[in-house]
Design a protein around this motif. Structure first.
Motif, PDB file in Angstrom:
ATOM      1  N   HIS A 133      49.350  35.208  51.569  1.00 51.17           N
ATOM      2  CA  HIS A 133      48.833  33.881  51.925  1.00 51.17           C
ATOM      3  C   HIS A 133      48.176  32.890  51.177  1.00 51.17           C
ATOM      4  O   HIS A 133      47.797  31.852  51.426  1.00 51.17           O
ATOM      5  CB  HIS A 133      47.960  34.085  53.116  1.00 51.17           C
ATOM      6  N   LEU A 134      48.365  33.286  49.848  1.00 46.28           N
ATOM      7  CA  LEU A 134      47.689  32.458  48.768  1.00 46.28           C
ATOM      8  C   LEU A 134      48.712  32.139  47.945  1.00 46.28           C
ATOM      9  O   LEU A 134      49.803  32.874  47.462  1.00 46.28           O
ATOM     10  CB  LEU A 134      46.798  33.198  47.774  1.00 46.28           C
ATOM     11  N   PRO A 135      48.797  30.800  47.308  1.00 46.92           N
ATOM     12  CA  PRO A 135      49.910  30.062  46.630  1.00 46.92           C
ATOM     13  C   PRO A 135      49.449  30.920  45.210  1.00 46.92           C
ATOM     14  O   PRO A 135      48.599  31.372  44.932  1.00 46.92           O
ATOM     15  CB  PRO A 135      49.308  28.792  46.453  1.00 46.92           C
ATOM     16  N   GLU A 136      50.570  31.102  44.605  1.00 43.15           N
ATOM     17  CA  GLU A 136      50.469  31.885  43.253  1.00 43.15           C
ATOM     18  C   GLU A 136      49.222  31.490  42.149  1.00 43.15           C
ATOM     19  O   GLU A 136      48.623  31.930  41.567  1.00 43.15           O
ATOM     20  CB  GLU A 136      51.792  31.757  42.432  1.00 43.15           C
ATOM     21  N   SER A 137      49.207  30.043  42.437  1.00 39.98           N
ATOM     22  CA  SER A 137      48.332  29.409  41.445  1.00 39.98           C
ATOM     23  C   SER A 137      46.747  29.672  42.132  1.00 39.98           C
ATOM     24  O   SER A 137      45.762  29.598  41.291  1.00 39.98           O
ATOM     25  CB  SER A 137      48.290  27.887  41.378  1.00 39.98           C
ATOM     26  N   ASP A 138      46.510  30.101  43.226  1.00 39.95           N
ATOM     27  CA  ASP A 138      45.249  30.465  43.782  1.00 39.95           C
ATOM     28  C   ASP A 138      44.788  31.878  43.472  1.00 39.95           C
ATOM     29  O   ASP A 138      43.828  32.341  43.702  1.00 39.95           O
ATOM     30  CB  ASP A 138      45.267  30.044  45.525  1.00 39.95           C
ATOM     31  N   ARG A 139      45.804  32.830  43.251  1.00 36.30           N
ATOM     32  CA  ARG A 139      45.619  34.036  43.105  1.00 36.30           C
ATOM     33  C   ARG A 139      44.713  34.348  41.870  1.00 36.30           C
ATOM     34  O   ARG A 139      44.727  34.069  40.703  1.00 36.30           O
ATOM     35  CB  ARG A 139      46.828  34.978  43.196  1.00 36.30           C
ATOM     36  N   ILE A 140      43.833  35.332  42.141  1.00 36.67           N
ATOM     37  CA  ILE A 140      42.892  35.718  41.199  1.00 36.67           C
ATOM     38  C   ILE A 140      43.221  37.169  40.525  1.00 36.67           C
ATOM     39  O   ILE A 140      43.332  37.969  41.481  1.00 36.67           O
ATOM     40  CB  ILE A 140      41.386  35.576  41.762  1.00 36.67           C
ATOM     41  N   ALA A 141      43.408  37.407  39.431  1.00 46.21           N
ATOM     42  CA  ALA A 141      43.750  38.576  38.722  1.00 46.21           C
ATOM     43  C   ALA A 141      42.665  39.533  38.621  1.00 46.21           C
ATOM     44  O   ALA A 141      41.578  39.253  38.644  1.00 46.21           O
ATOM     45  CB  ALA A 141      44.350  38.296  37.143  1.00 46.21           C
ATOM     46  N   ASP A 142      42.815  40.891  38.399  1.00 48.60           N
ATOM     47  CA  ASP A 142      42.094  42.023  38.393  1.00 48.60           C
ATOM     48  C   ASP A 142      41.284  41.722  37.197  1.00 48.60           C
ATOM     49  O   ASP A 142      40.026  42.336  37.331  1.00 48.60           O
ATOM     50  CB  ASP A 142      42.925  43.113  38.282  1.00 48.60           C
ATOM     51  N   SER A 143      41.771  41.134  36.265  1.00 48.11           N
ATOM     52  CA  SER A 143      40.795  40.876  34.920  1.00 48.11           C
ATOM     53  C   SER A 143      40.076  39.764  34.940  1.00 48.11           C
ATOM     54  O   SER A 143      39.299  39.452  33.941  1.00 48.11           O
ATOM     55  CB  SER A 143      41.696  40.931  33.810  1.00 48.11           C
TER      56      SER A 143
END
Length: 628
Positions: A181-191
């Motif tokens: 449900h998050l746009p790709e630009s909003d996703r927060i990576a594991d690092s």
């Protein structure tokens, strides 16, 4: 001073103002450490951050309880759980007829009240209580149903940051319900974030902890959509917005634990230009260190909308003509969460947090099914078993000290317990004394075991029972309870003496205190414990059986525990099984626990405790709940 400033600002203006609309935005299971405006540069919360920049941000806001239903009980009634008897998660005991949900009073003042959608008020007869409080309570409820020009009080509860998203449900479920449900630009990576130091910084743990950041990001997006709707309906400039979380972060060591990470919440109030004079904290962008908790919300809203709070509401009025003087400390509480029994009480002045553990034989990572099924918990327990954790990380799995003192200003993650630091002895003694004073004044009903609250609730209410000085001799009860957790020969002797008290609840706290004692101090009193095994008050007998079994491998105690586990009283059954989670040799109880889990009319907590027991031994898969 706060109220005087408000008086000067509002002089000759209030009568010229229309009554404000009020929008409550509540989110779940979130600590301020994970919000951008509270200093986390890794978080992505632009909507919340903008509310804070344009409004008033509070740094010392605390929940009343560390799990959802107790905190929401305090919010809706304006009465803290330790007075109402609503501290145990989803216990549903009756409350006095004269106590109403505070929106009931707003309705009487002409407000339209709506709730979308969570209730979870932790009281009996909740359906009637809800109908009385709300004009509309549903997953479509909003301000739309009001009459023309009628002021509204509307609540929107966002579940996107709930513990189910951040840890409890499977990773695939999280991907489907959050990540996708998050746009790709909003996703927060594991690092892309720092790990709290009490978690092992591994790829597996980072994968799980990233769920917190992404769930809060999705929450922020949802809040943004709601505010756009407010603007589209041309009512934002007539609406005061409150934003807060229902308790601390829904991750291991946060939610369900009576420390700062369990209690402290993000809290913002936004005022439109029309109502800025109602803010006693000054201009937009102000950061306030004023102490507040959920007991304050009901009287504040009643006062803000033109009414007078009933006498049973003792919280502060935070804003408006009748705002209260700022206080210097708060009393906070944390009790049973699902099948994980506990009792912690806390005093804070905002900088220091002092918490008293009355059942410290259980660790911070005590067994709670909703936490045990999570992948992150599985990783943590495996790393502990394989000796991959440092001393701080291991501490989550060890018995707790009787008391902890943290300096939150300099130790936001609560890594250094200052209770034994001689440099803080003065602060420790001051906060100890304050905790005792406040608990005695409140006549805290949760010092009665939940079994007792269940019995008395058949003919009355816990709120009223606690005021009965004859039947609830609280000063004596608290004296016995105040020994629990402190370990040593002298304390043990006092507890053994209290086992002979005529007061059953005093005896209960004497034996619970012995449960927390070092074995070497208990070994000399086997005869006293055997006598307690025949106590006519079941909570005493159960606890004595647990001690006798764990310390002496008593076959009589083992059989008594098995019988109590099968009890048709769910409070007694849960108490018995819960003790078994922490005994050393669980093998003799395996078949009993398997059979109990399959018995009819066992409630969720009893079944959950059974699953935790079997999960510890590797007899069920914590992810699927099926037998291995």
């Amino acid at each position: 001073m706060k109220c005087f400033i408000y008086f000067l600002l509002s002089l000759n203006l209030v009568s010229a103002q229309d009554r404000p609309n009020i929008l409550w935005i509540t989110i779940e299971d979130t600590s301020p450490q994970f919000i951008g405006c509270y200093g986390n540069k890794n978080a992505s919360t632009p909507v919340i951050d903008k509310l804070a920049v344009e409004g008033i941000r509070f740094t010392n806001a605390f929940s009343t309880g560390t799990v959802c239903s107790p905190s929401r009980s305090a919010i809706i009634t304006g009465v803290p759980t330790y007075k109402m008897g609503t501290g145990n998660h989803r216990s549903n005991y009756p409350i006095p007829d004269f106590i109403h949900g505070f929106p009931y009073f707003l309705k009487k003042q002409g407000y339209y009240t709506s709730n979308n959608v969570k209730t979870d008020y932790n009281i009996a007869n909740e359906k009637a209580f809800i109908e009385e409080a709300w004009n509309e309570c549903s997953n479509t409820a909003s301000w739309i149903g009001r009459e023309t020009n009628q002021p509204f009080f509307s609540v929107f509860n966002f579940a996107e940051s709930h513990q189910s998203r951040t840890m409890s449900m499977s990773f695939d479920w999280y991907v489907k319900n959050v990540w996708n449900h998050l746009p790709e630009s909003d996703r927060i990576a594991d690092s892309a974030f720092e790990m709290p130091p009490f978690y092992n910084d591994t790829p597996e743990m980072r994968k799980q902890f990233a769920r917190v950041y992404n769930s809060i990001k999705l929450t922020d997006n949802r809040i943004g959509a709601l505010i756009k709707k407010l603007e589209k309906d041309n009512i934002r400039e007539n609406t005061i917005i409150f934003f807060y979380a229902d308790h601390g972060e829904g991750m291991p060591r946060g939610k369900t634990n009576g420390i700062n990470l369990g209690y402290r919440v993000p809290f913002v109030i936004w005022f439109p230009e029309k109502y800025k004079h109602l803010s006693p904290w000054g201009k937009a962008g102000t950061v306030s260190s004023e102490l507040l908790n959920f007991e304050d919300l009901a009287p504040t809203l009643i006062s803000l909308t033109g009414g007078d709070a009933p006498d049973y509401m003792k919280g502060c009025v935070l804003l408006g003509e009748k705002c209260s003087k700022t206080r210097k400390h708060l009393l906070l509480s944390s009790d049973r969460a699902d099948n994980g029994t506990d009792l912690m009480r806390t005093v804070t002045d905002g900088r220091f947090v002092y918490s008293r553990n009355f059942m410290p034989f259980m660790p911070e990572m005590r067994y709670i099914r909703y936490i045990e099924i999570a992948d992150i918990t599985r990783h943590m327990r495996a790393d502990y078993k394989n000796n991959k954790l440092n001393a701080l990380q291991k501490q989550l799995f060890k018995i707790r000290p009787a008391e902890v003192l943290y300096d939150i200003e300099n130790d936001i993650w609560e890594t250094k317990n200052l209770a034994d630091n001689p440099n803080y002895k003065g602060i420790l003694n001051k906060m100890r004394k304050q905790l005792k004073t406040d608990i005695l004044k409140a006549r805290d009903i949760h010092f009665a075991p939940e079994y007792e609250i269940g019995l008395l609730s058949k003919s009355g209410t816990a709120y009223e029972y606690r005021l009965d000085k004859k039947n609830y001799a609280f000063k004596n009860i608290y004296h016995a309870a105040s020994l629990s957790g402190f370990r040593g020969k002298e304390t043990t002797q006092k507890q053994i003496k209290l086992l002979k008290s005529d007061d059953k609840i005093v005896r209960y706290w004497a034996i619970v205190g012995l449960m927390s004692q070092d074995t070497r101090f208990v070994n000399s009193y086997k005869t006293d414990l055997v006598n307690a095994l025949d106590d006519n008050y079941s909570p005493v007998a159960i606890t004595a059986a647990a001690i006798l079994y764990n310390c002496f491998e008593s076959k009589v105690a083992e059989n008594r525990l098995k019988d109590f586990c099968k009890s048709d009283n769910m409070d007694l059954a849960l108490m018995s099984i819960n003790y078994l989670l922490y005994v050393d040799n669980k093998i003799p109880f395996i078949e009993t626990i398997k059979k109990i889990h399959e018995l009819p009319k066992r409630n969720y907590n009893v079944k959950a405790a059974c699953m935790d027991f079997l999960g510890i031994l590797g007899l069920v898969d914590n992810n699927s709940g099926t037998e291995n």
